[in-house]
Motif scaffolding. Structure first.
Motif, mmCIF file in Angstrom:
data_model
loop_
_atom_site.group_PDB
_atom_site.id
_atom_site.type_symbol
_atom_site.label_atom_id
_atom_site.label_comp_id
_atom_site.label_asym_id
_atom_site.label_seq_id
_atom_site.Cartn_x
_atom_site.Cartn_y
_atom_site.Cartn_z
ATOM 1 N N HIS A 53 51.700 36.774 39.686
ATOM 2 C CA HIS A 53 51.696 35.567 40.511
ATOM 3 C C HIS A 53 51.913 35.904 41.981
ATOM 4 O O HIS A 53 52.792 36.721 42.312
ATOM 5 N N PRO A 54 51.172 35.269 42.874
ATOM 6 C CA PRO A 54 51.218 35.614 44.303
ATOM 7 C C PRO A 54 52.588 35.474 44.943
ATOM 8 O O PRO A 54 52.951 36.269 45.814
ATOM 9 N N ARG A 55 53.386 34.491 44.561
ATOM 10 C CA ARG A 55 54.648 34.260 45.260
ATOM 11 C C ARG A 55 55.791 35.128 44.728
ATOM 12 O O ARG A 55 56.874 35.154 45.324
ATOM 13 N N LEU A 58 53.332 39.642 42.381
ATOM 14 C CA LEU A 58 52.338 40.259 43.265
ATOM 15 C C LEU A 58 52.902 40.461 44.663
ATOM 16 O O LEU A 58 52.628 41.482 45.310
ATOM 17 N N ALA A 59 53.706 39.513 45.131
ATOM 18 C CA ALA A 59 54.323 39.652 46.457
ATOM 19 C C ALA A 59 55.252 40.861 46.501
ATOM 20 O O ALA A 59 55.293 41.591 47.501
ATOM 21 N N ASP A 62 53.102 43.948 46.610
ATOM 22 C CA ASP A 62 52.482 44.036 47.936
ATOM 23 C C ASP A 62 53.480 44.575 48.962
ATOM 24 O O ASP A 62 53.145 45.423 49.799
ATOM 25 N N LYS A 67 49.652 46.662 46.447
ATOM 26 C CA LYS A 67 48.729 45.578 46.111
ATOM 27 C C LYS A 67 47.308 46.088 45.878
ATOM 28 O O LYS A 67 46.644 45.705 44.900
ATOM 29 N N GLN A 76 39.471 40.367 37.010
ATOM 30 C CA GLN A 76 39.423 38.969 37.427
ATOM 31 C C GLN A 76 38.866 38.055 36.337
ATOM 32 O O GLN A 76 39.214 36.883 36.263
ATOM 33 N N ASN A 79 41.392 36.039 33.847
ATOM 34 C CA ASN A 79 42.416 35.160 34.388
ATOM 35 C C ASN A 79 42.497 33.805 33.696
ATOM 36 O O ASN A 79 43.500 33.112 33.812
ATOM 37 N N ARG A 99 43.395 34.843 42.898
ATOM 38 C CA ARG A 99 44.754 34.913 43.419
ATOM 39 C C ARG A 99 45.728 35.486 42.394
ATOM 40 O O ARG A 99 46.774 36.001 42.745
ATOM 41 N N ASN A 100 45.433 35.357 41.121
ATOM 42 C CA ASN A 100 46.316 35.844 40.061
ATOM 43 C C ASN A 100 45.638 36.979 39.304
ATOM 44 O O ASN A 100 45.015 36.749 38.270
ATOM 45 N N ASN A 309 56.849 38.684 36.321
ATOM 46 C CA ASN A 309 56.864 38.270 37.724
ATOM 47 C C ASN A 309 58.288 38.149 38.267
ATOM 48 O O ASN A 309 58.590 38.639 39.361
#
Length: 418
Positions: A53-55, A58-59, A62, A67, A76, A79, A99-100, A309
């Motif tokens: 998850h981006p927040r 994955l953040a 990164d 990343k 992809q 997903n 994004r995920n 995550n």
């Protein structure tokens, strides 16, 4: 300022422990990673794709400069999520997006292991306990030197957690098995091709679940869960062939494609699951020299999809506290750790408890109701929406009542047409 007098022990070479190790390596903080398995056993472990998850997850990756490497392994096309009943009637479908990214667990572990020097690992070291002086006692009788700080990233049955609290995970009443399909002809046959191939298929009915995850390297995992199932002792031997036969009988009134798929699973790949979670009020007195993160701190069932995550987020945020402690003057370090570990622990547990509640409620919506998913899918969708909106601004949260009305009205209409 030198950090040589501050040494960290990381117990567990899962995603959280490894990411913490990478961040400490980047900051030149001394550490060792202790893992109960051998390196080969860890890297050979199979697992389903991880939805990053981006927040959070994955953040964290990164922020450690990983990343691009993660996206190099991402699929992809994996997903999407489709939810059906036992007749393969679709009740929810999400096509996914970029994004995920989905990454195979073994690919992520390999990536993280390769980023940590070999001399920082102590393989085949099964922890027995953490002693009061912060030394580690292992099951073979050997003992480490005392560490400045001990981090338990050792999962559901954490041995580090026992040094902080006597509380244990509680059984949710759900158990089952995961099998892997490796036969290429089976993967290319109508058995899988006719199923909604959008990454993951979640089928619920009769308080049972049949879950298919498409994996890397031409494989698929099949996970079967059942509610109100009293599992055998965790140490008991289960014959995979007999278990497959029993499972086929349990699903004999489901669509024939489910039963046929079970004919193609590899019995040797069977992994048994007994779903546990830590109590929602789990906490412990702050210890400025020891903490647990990830599943060791806030174990939940997999129905919320937040496990890896939050573990990665825990690891990255804790790394900031440990790096600051290593760089602080020795005289001020203890006081700083007492304050900062307390803050981190509260933030981590509040976040973890929120995800635990999500997982518990989403599990109840699909596994505790005999009318799922037909009569519960709207509640299931809104549980996820409320969780996601809790991280957004108040203006987004003000839209929740309108969204709730719309989702329930939509599914009321769908039920009338079916």
């Amino acid at each position: 300022m030198s950090t040589e007098d501050f040494q960290v022990a990381i117990v567990g070479a899962g995603p959280a422990g490894l990411l913490l190790a990478i961040r400490l390596l980047q900051a030149e903080v001394s550490f060792l990673v202790f893992e109960g398995r051998t390196r080969e056993q860890l890297l050979q472990q199979q697992g389903r794709s991880l939805d990053l998850h981006p927040r959070s997850g994955l953040a964290a990756l990164d922020a450690c400069g990983l990343k691009s490497a993660v996206f190099a392994h991402a699929r992809q096309e994996a997903n999407g999520v489709t939810v059906t009943d036992k007749r393969l009637q679709s009740w929810f479908s999400y096509p996914g997006g970029s994004r995920n990214p989905h990454v195979g667990r073994e690919d992520l572990i390999q990536l993280l292991v390769d980023a940590v020097p070999a001399e920082n690992f102590r393989w085949n070291h099964k922890l027995e306990r953490v002693d009061k002086d912060n030394s580690l006692l292992f099951r073979d009788g050997s003992r480490s030197e005392p560490f400045s700080f001990v981090v338990g990233a050792d999962g559901a049955w954490s041995r580090v957690r026992a040094a902080l609290s006597p509380r244990l995970p509680e059984y949710t009443g759900i158990a089952g098995q995961t099998f892997v399909v490796t036969n290429r002809s089976a993967l290319d046959s109508p058995i899988l091709r006719n199923m909604p191939r959008t990454g993951s298929l979640f089928s619920f009915s009769d308080k049972k679940a049949f879950i298919v995850h498409y994996m890397s390297k031409d494989r698929a995992s099949v996970t079967l869960f059942q509610t109100d199932y009293k599992p055998p002792d965790r140490t008991a031997e289960i014959d995979p062939v007999d278990e497959i036969k029993r499972r086929r009988r349990l699903y004999d009134d489901w669509d024939v494609q489910f039963v046929r798929l079970l004919e193609h699973v590899d019995p040797a790949s069977m992994e048994s699951w007994q779903l546990h979670m830590m109590p929602l009020d789990f906490d412990w007195p702050v210890n400025p020299r020891c903490i647990v993160i990830g599943d060791a701190a806030s174990l939940r069932s997999p129905f919320g999809g937040e496990g890896v995550n939050l573990a990665l987020q825990d690891a990255f945020e804790l790394s900031g506290t440990l790096i600051a402690a290593a760089e602080a003057p020795a005289k001020k370090r203890q006081q700083m750790l007492e304050q900062e570990v307390s803050k981190f622990q509260r933030t981590m547990l509040d976040r973890g408890h929120l995800a635990q509640k999500l997982a518990k409620d989403m599990q109840a919506a699909m596994m505790d109701s005999s009318t799922a998913p037909r009569c519960t899918v709207a509640d299931w969708v809104m549980l996820r929406a409320r969780y996601e909106f809790s991280f957004k601004s108040k203006w987004w949260r003000m839209m929740l009542p309108i969204l709730d009305i719309g989702v329930h009205a939509y599914y009321a209409g769908v039920r009338l047409l079916r």
